[in-house]
Design a protein around this motif. Structure first.
Motif, PDB file in Angstrom:
ATOM      1  N   HIS A  83       0.822  -1.213   0.000  1.00  0.00           N
ATOM      2  CA  HIS A  83       0.000   0.000   0.000  1.00  0.00           C
ATOM      3  C   HIS A  83       0.862   1.272   0.000  1.00  0.00           C
ATOM      4  O   HIS A  83       0.650   2.199   0.791  1.00  0.00           O
ATOM      5  CB  HIS A  83      -0.970  -0.001   1.190  1.00  0.00           C
ATOM      6  CG  HIS A  83      -1.927  -1.153   1.163  1.00  0.00           C
ATOM      7  ND1 HIS A  83      -2.524  -1.665   2.295  1.00  0.00           N
ATOM      8  CD2 HIS A  83      -2.389  -1.910   0.139  1.00  0.00           C
ATOM      9  CE1 HIS A  83      -3.296  -2.677   1.967  1.00  0.00           C
ATOM     10  NE2 HIS A  83      -3.232  -2.843   0.659  1.00  0.00           N
ATOM     11  N   HIS A 137      -0.494  -5.733  -4.335  1.00  0.00           N
ATOM     12  CA  HIS A 137      -0.906  -4.882  -3.200  1.00  0.00           C
ATOM     13  C   HIS A 137       0.129  -3.802  -2.895  1.00  0.00           C
ATOM     14  O   HIS A 137       0.319  -3.422  -1.752  1.00  0.00           O
ATOM     15  CB  HIS A 137      -1.162  -5.729  -1.947  1.00  0.00           C
ATOM     16  CG  HIS A 137      -2.066  -6.888  -2.159  1.00  0.00           C
ATOM     17  ND1 HIS A 137      -3.365  -6.744  -2.583  1.00  0.00           N
ATOM     18  CD2 HIS A 137      -1.857  -8.222  -2.022  1.00  0.00           C
ATOM     19  CE1 HIS A 137      -3.931  -7.947  -2.697  1.00  0.00           C
ATOM     20  NE2 HIS A 137      -3.034  -8.856  -2.365  1.00  0.00           N
ATOM     21  N   ALA A 152      -1.483   2.098  -2.504  1.00  0.00           N
ATOM     22  CA  ALA A 152      -2.490   2.401  -1.487  1.00  0.00           C
ATOM     23  C   ALA A 152      -3.853   2.672  -2.110  1.00  0.00           C
ATOM     24  O   ALA A 152      -3.965   3.031  -3.291  1.00  0.00           O
ATOM     25  CB  ALA A 152      -2.034   3.607  -0.670  1.00  0.00           C
ATOM     26  N   LYS A 212      -8.742   2.340   3.989  1.00  0.00           N
ATOM     27  CA  LYS A 212      -7.928   1.123   3.865  1.00  0.00           C
ATOM     28  C   LYS A 212      -8.632  -0.029   3.150  1.00  0.00           C
ATOM     29  O   LYS A 212      -8.015  -1.040   2.862  1.00  0.00           O
ATOM     30  CB  LYS A 212      -7.412   0.655   5.234  1.00  0.00           C
ATOM     31  CG  LYS A 212      -6.478   1.652   5.907  1.00  0.00           C
ATOM     32  CD  LYS A 212      -5.905   1.087   7.203  1.00  0.00           C
ATOM     33  CE  LYS A 212      -4.964   2.097   7.855  1.00  0.00           C
ATOM     34  NZ  LYS A 212      -4.391   1.584   9.123  1.00  0.00           N
TER      35      LYS A 212
END
Length: 499
Positions: free
Chosen positions: A185, A212, A215, A484
């Protein structure tokens, strides 16, 4: 002694045959973990089987989602394609199909952030599924490039002067053009500060690992919209995957059309095509990898527990967080994936009955047919790729986990209802995509179900009432993304706008 030797010989032959019948390549002594599979919720199952034959399905089960006032965002911002590229960006993506799909979306976004030319992403061989399918074998490359032609520069392969930049090159030593330190992220600023200088110095940068590595929060609006555009518009499967998917959907909608007899010219005028049937797609990820990693008890007895413990040791050296807890603790927290039996009871409690057409989206089921027997008793009209497609139709995807998953993804997107038995990348990708298209998706309440299945004295009436009440607001209603959380699972408000 002669008869004893003969008996041992026959037992050995039987064990070998059982070993060959298993869907994985486990040695014959592991077969015992399959033979002990039996229903865990017999009291619920008995009443569910009776209930499923006597009551019709509630009409609201199949009703479409009400309008929630959100639509896919239109193209309010004209994309600005970079004129001078800062260099070539390579990414190496691991994981299964849906993890790679999200990585592709992020790769396009990073290329935009860096003003770089994106090389079609390289897909790593999955260590679990052993699948070596390339981007070009799964996704329509020309469509991908065409949809994004006004956003970024994309090339199918590197020019000759950079042909040295390969997996093998980066595997042999530390290379200045490879970025191994991209944090999970990472922000857009991290890329401009750490990757852009490499591009400017060498003309190329390779990021591996990449999954991944971008972000979800505090991103420019145009970058978020671009990720949505890639996921929902640019990534389409190759034509033969779409063709097979369309054939399966048609056979689910019109189950008798393939066997309709032809009776000459008169038949052409008198035959009326039947009304299309509705169907549910059940994503049942219940493979040995998932079962072992969850560290839950799935009712296979001592043999299964030992087999899964050995597998955990072999794959992760026993380092599985869940293995510290008891099955009761894991279930009460909703951390145990549902077995085929349990997801069948969930569907029955929601109101689906033995007339429901069910498509099983699953690559490999741990326990084989024995594990699926209870689910099939509840839903005898259950189909899958093997039952619906001929061997010739399946030839192009045989042994290719990513292509098999792509077909299931395609059928899932064309179903009336989608439900997944356990959270994961396939679940997350389809929940997000179906939300984007305002399609009905049932999200199991894992915490509630874990507690219900622990109560061995619960009646079917009480179980059914608790399930219906606990899933009242879990039929695909749109949920706004929280900090998130992934835009690929929660596309509003980044990919969707109020109508």
């Amino acid at each position: 002694m002669k008869f004893r030797r003969k008996g041992i010989f026959l037992l050995l032959i039987f064990s070998i045959l059982l070993g060959f019948a298993s869907p994985d390549s486990s040695p014959p002594n592991v077969v015992s973990e399959w033979l002990s599979v039996k229903p865990r919720h017999s009291n619920l199952l008995k009443d569910a089987l009776t209930d499923g034959t006597s009551n019709g399905e509630p009409s609201e089960l199949w009703s479409p989602l009400p309008d929630q006032g959100w639509r896919p965002c239109g193209e309010n911002m004209r994309p600005v394609k970079p004129t001078n590229s800062s260099g070539y960006l390579q990414v190496f993506l691991d994981g299964g199909l849906n993890q790679q799909r999200m990585g592709i979306c992020d790769a396009v976004a990073v290329a935009k952030i860096l003003n770089a030319t994106l090389v079609i992403p390289l897909l790593e061989v999955n260590p679990v599924w052993k699948d070596s399918s390339s981007f070009e074998e799964i996704f329509d490359v020309d469509h991908f490039i065409d949809v994004l032609k006004d956003d970024i520069n994309i090339v199918k392969e590197l020019p000759f002067e950079y042909a040295w930049s390969t997996r093998e090159f980066y595997a042999t030593a530390i290379r200045e053009t490879r970025i191994k330190t991209a944090p999970v992220h990472a922000s857009d600023h991290w890329y401009t500060e750490n990757v852009l200088p490499i591009l400017q110095s060498y003309g190329i940068a390779a990021i591996s690992p990449f999954s991944h590595r971008l972000a979800f929060d505090n991103m420019p609006e145009d970058i978020q919209r671009l990720r949505c555009k890639v996921n929902f518009q640019a990534l389409t499967f190759v034509p033969h995957i779409r063709a097979l998917g369309d054939a399966l959907v048609n056979r689910l909608r019109y189950p008798y059309s393939r066997s309709e007899p032809e009776h000459g010219l008169l038949h052409q005028f008198t035959y009326k095509k039947p009304e299309p049937k509705k169907f549910v797609v059940l994503h049942l990820r219940f493979d040995k990898d998932m079962a072992a990693h969850s560290a839950c008890d799935f009712g296979g007895g001592k043999a299964e527990k030992l087999a899964l413990a050995r597998y955990r040791q072999m794959m992760w050296q026993g380092r599985v967080l869940n293995s510290q807890f008891t099955d009761e603790e894991l279930r009460s927290q909703g951390r145990c994936p549902m077995t085929p039996e349990e997801v069948g009871l969930l569907l029955a409690a929601l109101g689906f009955d033995n007339s429901t057409r069910l498509y099983l989206a699953s690559h490999k089921v741990y326990g084989g047919k024995a594990r699926l027997e209870t689910l099939r008793r509840l839903f005898p009209l259950m189909e899958d790729k093997k039952s619906l497609a001929s061997p010739e139709e399946r030839a192009q995807i045989k042994g290719k986990a990513s292509l098999l998953a792509a077909v299931d993804y395609y059928v899932s997107m064309h179903s009336d209802i989608f439900i997944s038995a356990s959270p994961g990348n396939m679940h997350n990708a389809l929940v997000g995509h179906r939300t984007f298209e305002s399609l009905k998706t049932i999200r199991p309440n894992m915490g509630l179900l874990g507690q219900l299945f622990l109560d061995k004295n619960m009646s079917w009436v009480d179980f059914r009432q608790a399930v219906v009440e606990g899933h009242h607001y879990r039929h695909g209603q749109l949920r706004i993304r929280k900090p998130k959380q992934s835009i690929y699972t929660y596309p509003a408000p980044d990919c969707m706008c109020r109508a």
